[in-house]
Design an enzyme around this catalytic site. Structure first.
Site, PDB file in Angstrom:
ATOM      1  N   ARG A 151      -8.397  34.188  91.576  1.00  0.00           N
ATOM      2  CA  ARG A 151      -8.805  35.595  91.611  1.00  0.00           C
ATOM      3  C   ARG A 151      -8.345  36.291  92.891  1.00  0.00           C
ATOM      4  NH1 ARG A 151     -12.866  39.140  89.481  1.00  0.00           N
ATOM      5  NH2 ARG A 151     -13.883  40.414  91.079  1.00  0.00           N
ATOM      6  N   LEU A 190     -11.060  45.537  89.739  1.00  0.00           N
ATOM      7  CA  LEU A 190     -11.399  44.247  89.129  1.00  0.00           C
ATOM      8  C   LEU A 190     -12.890  44.224  88.832  1.00  0.00           C
ATOM      9  CD1 LEU A 190      -9.382  41.790  91.381  1.00  0.00           C
ATOM     10  CD2 LEU A 190      -9.204  41.875  88.906  1.00  0.00           C
ATOM     11  N   SER A 191     -13.254  43.819  87.616  1.00  0.00           N
ATOM     12  CA  SER A 191     -14.668  43.661  87.291  1.00  0.00           C
ATOM     13  C   SER A 191     -15.217  42.405  87.954  1.00  0.00           C
ATOM     14  CB  SER A 191     -14.860  43.572  85.772  1.00  0.00           C
ATOM     15  OG  SER A 191     -14.527  44.798  85.150  1.00  0.00           O
ATOM     16  N   ALA A 192     -16.526  42.280  87.964  1.00  0.00           N
ATOM     17  CA  ALA A 192     -17.172  41.105  88.549  1.00  0.00           C
ATOM     18  C   ALA A 192     -16.812  39.852  87.755  1.00  0.00           C
ATOM     19  CB  ALA A 192     -18.686  41.298  88.568  1.00  0.00           C
TER      20      ALA A 192
END
Length: 360
Positions: free
Chosen positions: A38, A63-65
């Site tokens: 990530r 970016l989402s969690a």
């Protein structure tokens, strides 16, 4: 949105936490998450935040969690050979993980509103293909990204087996998403602060399931400036691989299977064993008292139990150090597929092609 699990020290540590919290539940999804770091999708200077369970945004890049992505990956129920459409594809992080699961005979398309984000996603994809050892451990379906508003996709576009929308969908646009889904397909999207899994059970029938409470920015509405009709977004065509490309896929598959049979433990490590956590011990002290003049002064003395605890702690420290040294040795596993290709009696140009022009 996020914060559901503890922050990790690195990508593998983050995945361990997601597994422990039951956000990642299947081996296939776990392998994809471990294969794609990530942190590689963060801008320089922001990587320290990559392994927290938090969303990240910088300009148009978002970016989402991690807990959201893991729930999405599980809800999509991905398999080899499926077609996938990512609406709001962003950095390409999710699309790249999907590509590792659906394999070379799948379809992997993304639509992103911002041109600069599409360029960023292409850079990250190129870096993954050229530099990541994970690329040689999987058969990959390379994502194709186009610029456009997903609400402006032509209604007669081809349909997909799996669809994810990464922005909040208003109720009056729900059908715009559904018509892109094949019968038997799965659509995952946020509607009214709920991440929902929708399965198309028939031509006009659907089943819905709430997955998780979420908070997403809403979809950007269609451009109606000056009353002009916007151009429809053309999705990438679904093409058949060339004979040359198919040959490369099957040669690499055969060599990968062969090396796995010859050296099942060599080069296949995807993560270091989980770090041992040091046991915390509370030392107990026995106080004695001595007279100095006419005063009674306490004096601490170590008991036999303290000495035993110190010995156990020293032993644990030694074991942990030995384990870490072993972990480092394991992580030095070579890229066996690359080594195998390089030993073949083939022209260098053909070896380079089989390696996808990778330099390492």
């Amino acid at each position: 949105m996020g914060g559901a699990v503890s922050a990790g020290e690195d990508n593998n540590d983050l995945i361990d936490n997601l597994k422990e919290a039951q956000y990642i539940r299947t081996g296939r999804v776990e392998q994809a998450f471990r294969a794609i770091d990530r942190g590689d999708y963060y801008l320089d200077g922001y990587r320290d935040n990559a392994y927290k369970d938090l969303a990240w945004k910088h300009g148009n890049i978002h970016l989402s969690a991690p807990c959201i992505y893991s729930e999405v990956m599980e809800a999509l129920k991905l398999q080899q050979g499926l077609s996938f459409l990512n609406l709001g594809s962003g950095t390409g992080y999710l699309s790249t993980m999907v590509g590792l699961i659906i394999g070379p005979f799948g379809v992997n398309h993304g639509v992103e509103l911002h041109m600069d984000v599409v360029e960023y996603a292409k850079e990250k994809l190129d870096d993954f293909i050229k530099n990541s050892d994970s690329f040689d451990k999987f058969e990959f379906c390379e994502p194709i990204f186009v610029v456009g508003n997903c609400l402006e996709i032509s209604s007669d576009s081809h349909q997909y087996d799996r669809i994810y929308c990464g922005a909040g969908v208003q109720k009056d646009h729900e059908n715009d998403m559904k018509i892109l889904l094949k019968v038997g397909g799965i659509l995952v999207m946020p509607i009214e602060d709920q991440l929902i899994q929708i399965t198309r059970t028939g031509q006009c029938s659907w089943e819905s399931k709430n997955i998780l409470a979420v908070s997403f920015a809403p979809l950007v509405q269609k451009n109606r400036a000056e009353g002009s009709k916007p151009d429809a977004v053309e999705l990438p065509p679904v093409t058949v691989r060339s004979l040359q490309d198919l040959s490369r896929v099957y040669i690499r598959r055969t060599l990968r299977d062969l090396t796995n049979e010859e050296c099942p433990d060599k080069g296949l490590v995807q993560r270091a064993p989980q770090k041992r956590k040091r046991r915390r011990c509370r030392l107990r002290r026995i106080n004695t008292y001595i007279f100095v003049g006419n005063q009674l002064i306490p004096q601490a003395m170590e008991s036999e139990e303290d000495e035993q605890i110190d010995q156990e702690q020293h032993k644990e420290d030694q074991e942990q150090q030995e384990a870490q040294e072993k972990d480092v040795e394991i992580l030095k596993a070579v890229n066996v597929l690359r080594d195998k290709i390089m030993t073949l009696p083939l022209p260098e140009s053909l070896k380079t092609y089989l390696l996808y022009y990778r330099e390492k």
